[in-house]
Motif scaffolding. Structure first.
Motif, PDB file in Angstrom:
ATOM      1  N   GLN A 146      10.934  15.386  11.318  1.00  0.00           N
ATOM      2  CA  GLN A 146       9.874  16.035  10.546  1.00  0.00           C
ATOM      3  C   GLN A 146       8.955  15.003   9.895  1.00  0.00           C
ATOM      4  O   GLN A 146       7.738  15.174   9.870  1.00  0.00           O
ATOM      5  CB  GLN A 146      10.488  16.946   9.483  1.00  0.00           C
ATOM      6  CG  GLN A 146      11.152  18.185  10.043  1.00  0.00           C
ATOM      7  CD  GLN A 146      10.202  19.041  10.863  1.00  0.00           C
ATOM      8  OE1 GLN A 146       9.078  19.324  10.451  1.00  0.00           O
ATOM      9  NE2 GLN A 146      10.649  19.457  12.037  1.00  0.00           N
ATOM     10  N   ARG A 147       9.527  13.925   9.363  1.00  0.00           N
ATOM     11  CA  ARG A 147       8.727  12.908   8.681  1.00  0.00           C
ATOM     12  C   ARG A 147       7.727  12.264   9.619  1.00  0.00           C
ATOM     13  O   ARG A 147       6.588  11.970   9.231  1.00  0.00           O
ATOM     14  CB  ARG A 147       9.638  11.826   8.102  1.00  0.00           C
ATOM     15  CG  ARG A 147       8.887  10.714   7.340  1.00  0.00           C
ATOM     16  CD  ARG A 147       9.843   9.635   6.879  1.00  0.00           C
ATOM     17  NE  ARG A 147      10.938  10.179   6.087  1.00  0.00           N
ATOM     18  CZ  ARG A 147      12.025   9.491   5.733  1.00  0.00           C
ATOM     19  NH1 ARG A 147      12.137   8.211   6.113  1.00  0.00           N
ATOM     20  NH2 ARG A 147      12.969  10.048   5.013  1.00  0.00           N
ATOM     21  N   TYR A 148       8.137  12.062  10.864  1.00  0.00           N
ATOM     22  CA  TYR A 148       7.272  11.345  11.799  1.00  0.00           C
ATOM     23  C   TYR A 148       6.585  12.269  12.806  1.00  0.00           C
ATOM     24  O   TYR A 148       6.025  11.792  13.786  1.00  0.00           O
ATOM     25  CB  TYR A 148       8.061  10.258  12.504  1.00  0.00           C
ATOM     26  CG  TYR A 148       8.457   9.150  11.552  1.00  0.00           C
ATOM     27  CD1 TYR A 148       7.489   8.347  10.960  1.00  0.00           C
ATOM     28  CD2 TYR A 148       9.788   8.942  11.200  1.00  0.00           C
ATOM     29  CE1 TYR A 148       7.833   7.351  10.057  1.00  0.00           C
ATOM     30  CE2 TYR A 148      10.143   7.944  10.309  1.00  0.00           C
ATOM     31  CZ  TYR A 148       9.151   7.150   9.733  1.00  0.00           C
ATOM     32  OH  TYR A 148       9.487   6.167   8.827  1.00  0.00           O
ATOM     33  N   LYS A 149       6.618  13.556  12.517  1.00  0.00           N
ATOM     34  CA  LYS A 149       5.835  14.493  13.310  1.00  0.00           C
ATOM     35  C   LYS A 149       4.411  14.482  12.750  1.00  0.00           C
ATOM     36  O   LYS A 149       3.939  15.450  12.138  1.00  0.00           O
ATOM     37  CB  LYS A 149       6.453  15.887  13.282  1.00  0.00           C
ATOM     38  CG  LYS A 149       5.928  16.828  14.349  1.00  0.00           C
ATOM     39  CD  LYS A 149       6.670  18.165  14.304  1.00  0.00           C
ATOM     40  CE  LYS A 149       8.110  18.021  14.765  1.00  0.00           C
ATOM     41  NZ  LYS A 149       8.822  19.331  14.782  1.00  0.00           N
ATOM     42  N   LEU A 150       3.734  13.358  12.961  1.00  0.00           N
ATOM     43  CA  LEU A 150       2.438  13.094  12.352  1.00  0.00           C
ATOM     44  C   LEU A 150       1.322  13.207  13.376  1.00  0.00           C
ATOM     45  O   LEU A 150       1.547  13.047  14.587  1.00  0.00           O
ATOM     46  CB  LEU A 150       2.422  11.664  11.781  1.00  0.00           C
ATOM     47  CG  LEU A 150       3.526  11.283  10.792  1.00  0.00           C
ATOM     48  CD1 LEU A 150       3.440   9.790  10.494  1.00  0.00           C
ATOM     49  CD2 LEU A 150       3.399  12.087   9.518  1.00  0.00           C
ATOM     50  N   ALA A 151       0.118  13.426  12.865  1.00  0.00           N
ATOM     51  CA  ALA A 151      -1.052  13.266  13.715  1.00  0.00           C
ATOM     52  C   ALA A 151      -1.139  11.800  14.118  1.00  0.00           C
ATOM     53  O   ALA A 151      -0.810  10.903  13.343  1.00  0.00           O
ATOM     54  CB  ALA A 151      -2.311  13.690  12.962  1.00  0.00           C
TER      55      ALA A 151
END
Length: 274
Positions: A141-146
């Motif tokens: 979740q933390r690195y589910k970044l644009a």
């Protein structure tokens, strides 16, 4: 986990009972639904404390007919063949390594020569099989970044000059190898060229790099911005390199210029100062 090997599932179940194991993540084609008859299991075992070789051997002996323990070619891993004939790779990591790598990549935009974002893609695409304290899910979740624009530009700046005319560029290295008819060097430098080429292409399209398998198919199905006749030119280059043909140098120019054109057409990106 339907339709998976019973031996693999039993192995996962036993590993998940160990106090040293924080999480088990399945990666690769088995996780993404693209597996075929030749696909193996890529199982990432995240540890909070060392798991002894003897313990690993004892566990694998139950489920595998062949074992190579503690291979160290890339990361620490055990490679084996399950009793039903399917290969399995157990890659041992810890969350500190993963978190530090992704911080350097996504917060500090540290690019590499080829495959810059593969570990990011590996985390995002992995299927969590076991997560003792929820750390794997939290990191996903933390690195589910644009995709950061600064990372896009950093990957282009790092890799594109090697596709063009600077002294270390692969075109110069391939020209020398061609003149010498050094087939080993031709193939090696072509592979390096393609590693940087696809690194730029996936960054251009804000896609984490999927890894070395099926890259051309992935590019065609996912990259909206890509040079014209990409497959034709890539396959022609591979043929020309294999035959040691001088026309491969012109093919490199066509491929690199097409990639540069795509970057120039992007409103937010710049060609590096070459």
């Amino acid at each position: 986990m339907m339709n998976e090997s019973a031996h693999f599932l039993a192995l996962v179940d036993e590993l998940s009972s160990l106090s040293q194991v924080d999480a088990l993540l399945l990666a690769g084609s088995r996780a993404t639904g693209l597996a075929d008859d030749d696909s193996d299991y890529d199982l990432y075992v995240y540890l909070n404390a060392p798991l002894s070789l003897a313990s690993r051997q004892q566990i694998l002996d139950k489920y595998c007919r062949y074992i190579e323990l503690n291979n160290q070619f890339w990361e620490t891993e055990d490679d084996a063949i399950l009793h039903d004939g399917i290969e399995v790779e157990l890659i041992y990591r810890d969350f500190e390594f993963l978190n530090q790598h992704l911080q350097q990549l996504l917060l500090h935009h540290q690019a590499s020569v080829g495959y810059s974002t593969c570990i990011w893609a590996n985390l995002l695409d992995s299927k969590i099989l076991y997560d003792a304290n929820g750390l794997a899910g939290q990191l996903q979740q933390r690195y589910k970044l644009a995709y950061p624009q600064a990372l896009q530009q950093a990957i282009i700046d790092k890799n594109l000059p090697l596709l063009l005319e600077q002294i270390p560029a692969y075109s110069h290295q391939l020209a020398k190898a061609l003149q010498r008819q050094d087939r080993v060097s031709l193939n090696h430098r072509c592979s390096e060229y393609l590693a940087s080429y696809f690194d730029v292409l996936f960054a251009l399209n804000q896609l984490p790099h999927p890894g070395e398998k099926r890259m051309l198919n992935y590019a065609e199905s996912h990259c909206q911005r890509r040079p014209q006749q990409l497959r034709r030119n890539i396959e022609a280059l591979l043929s020309e390199v294999g035959q040691g043909q001088a026309c491969l140098l012109e093919r490199l120019k066509i491929l690199s210029q097409g990639l540069c054109q795509c970057i120039e057409e992007h409103p937010d990106l710049e060609l590096p100062g070459i």
